[in-house]
Design a protein around this motif. Structure first.
Motif, PDB file in Angstrom:
ATOM      1  N   THR A  94       0.850  -1.196  -0.056  1.00 47.70           N
ATOM      2  CA  THR A  94       0.103  -0.088   0.169  1.00 47.70           C
ATOM      3  C   THR A  94       0.947   1.206   0.073  1.00 47.70           C
ATOM      4  OG1 THR A  94      -0.056   0.190   2.403  1.00 47.70           O
ATOM      5  CG2 THR A  94      -1.830  -1.178   1.291  1.00 47.70           C
ATOM      6  N   VAL A  95       0.190   2.476  -0.354  1.00 47.39           N
ATOM      7  CA  VAL A  95       0.813   3.805  -0.197  1.00 47.39           C
ATOM      8  C   VAL A  95       0.883   4.123   1.152  1.00 47.39           C
ATOM      9  CG1 VAL A  95       0.913   5.975  -0.946  1.00 47.39           C
ATOM     10  CG2 VAL A  95       0.051   4.251  -2.679  1.00 47.39           C
ATOM     11  N   LEU A  96       2.099   4.510   1.480  1.00 45.71           N
ATOM     12  CA  LEU A  96       2.277   5.152   2.889  1.00 45.71           C
ATOM     13  C   LEU A  96       1.729   6.464   3.034  1.00 45.71           C
ATOM     14  CD1 LEU A  96       5.833   3.908   3.595  1.00 45.71           C
ATOM     15  CD2 LEU A  96       3.744   2.999   4.483  1.00 45.71           C
ATOM     16  N   PRO A  97       1.365   6.942   4.046  1.00 45.24           N
ATOM     17  CA  PRO A  97       1.208   6.327   5.424  1.00 45.24           C
ATOM     18  C   PRO A  97       0.128   5.116   5.511  1.00 45.24           C
ATOM     19  CG  PRO A  97      -0.068   8.467   5.662  1.00 45.24           C
ATOM     20  CD  PRO A  97       0.354   8.512   4.235  1.00 45.24           C
ATOM     21  N   TRP A  98       0.393   4.244   6.532  1.00 47.43           N
ATOM     22  CA  TRP A  98      -0.450   3.018   6.412  1.00 47.43           C
ATOM     23  C   TRP A  98      -1.582   3.520   7.170  1.00 47.43           C
ATOM     24  CZ3 TRP A  98       0.875  -1.385  10.723  1.00 47.43           C
ATOM     25  CH2 TRP A  98       0.068  -2.063  10.510  1.00 47.43           C
TER      26      TRP A  98
END
Length: 134
Positions: A94-98
């Motif tokens: 996934t793209v950060l931030p979580w």
């Protein structure tokens, strides 16, 4: 050898940028702002629970607060797994931030162990270490 030290350092000091948001079904007095933290990969979610809880209790009614728990994309996050393991297992692509969702109601008894205090975390951790020793 230097490569091994670099990998060990990156794992030991690695952090995951995380955004905690309150579940939309929670009753609040006003809109809850997200809460951002850099989570150590080698730590546990329960060790940041107090910070997250303090942030969201500012907008919650005391009567609406039960045991706090976390989920990612509909999956409850097990507090007894290290943060790095949870991230790698659920969100590594996934793209950060979580983005972690915070809940104060409807604790998923079938999916998660209850964690009433930090002493429970310590006891569980020590038990795991003892099981690993010969």
């Amino acid at each position: 050898m230097a490569d091994d030290k670099d990998v060990l350092r990156d794992v030991w000091f690695g952090r995951i940028p995380t955004c905690f948001t309150l579940n939309q079904d929670e009753v609040t007095e006003r809109e809850a702002e997200p809460y951002y933290l850099l989570l150590p990969r080698v730590s546990y979610l329960t060790l940041v629970t107090d910070k997250v809880k303090k942030h969201f209790l500012k907008v919650m009614k005391a009567d609406d607060v039960e045991e706090m728990w976390f989920e990612y994309e509909g999956t409850p996050l097990k507090w007894h797994y290290p943060i790095g393991v949870l991230f790698d297992f659920h969100a590594s692509n996934t793209v950060l931030p979580w983005s972690i969702t915070v809940h104060f109601k409807n604790f998923p008894d079938r999916d998660l162990l209850h964690c009433p205090s930090s002493s429970v975390v310590e006891a569980h951790f020590m038990s795991c270490i003892k099981r690993q020793m010969p």
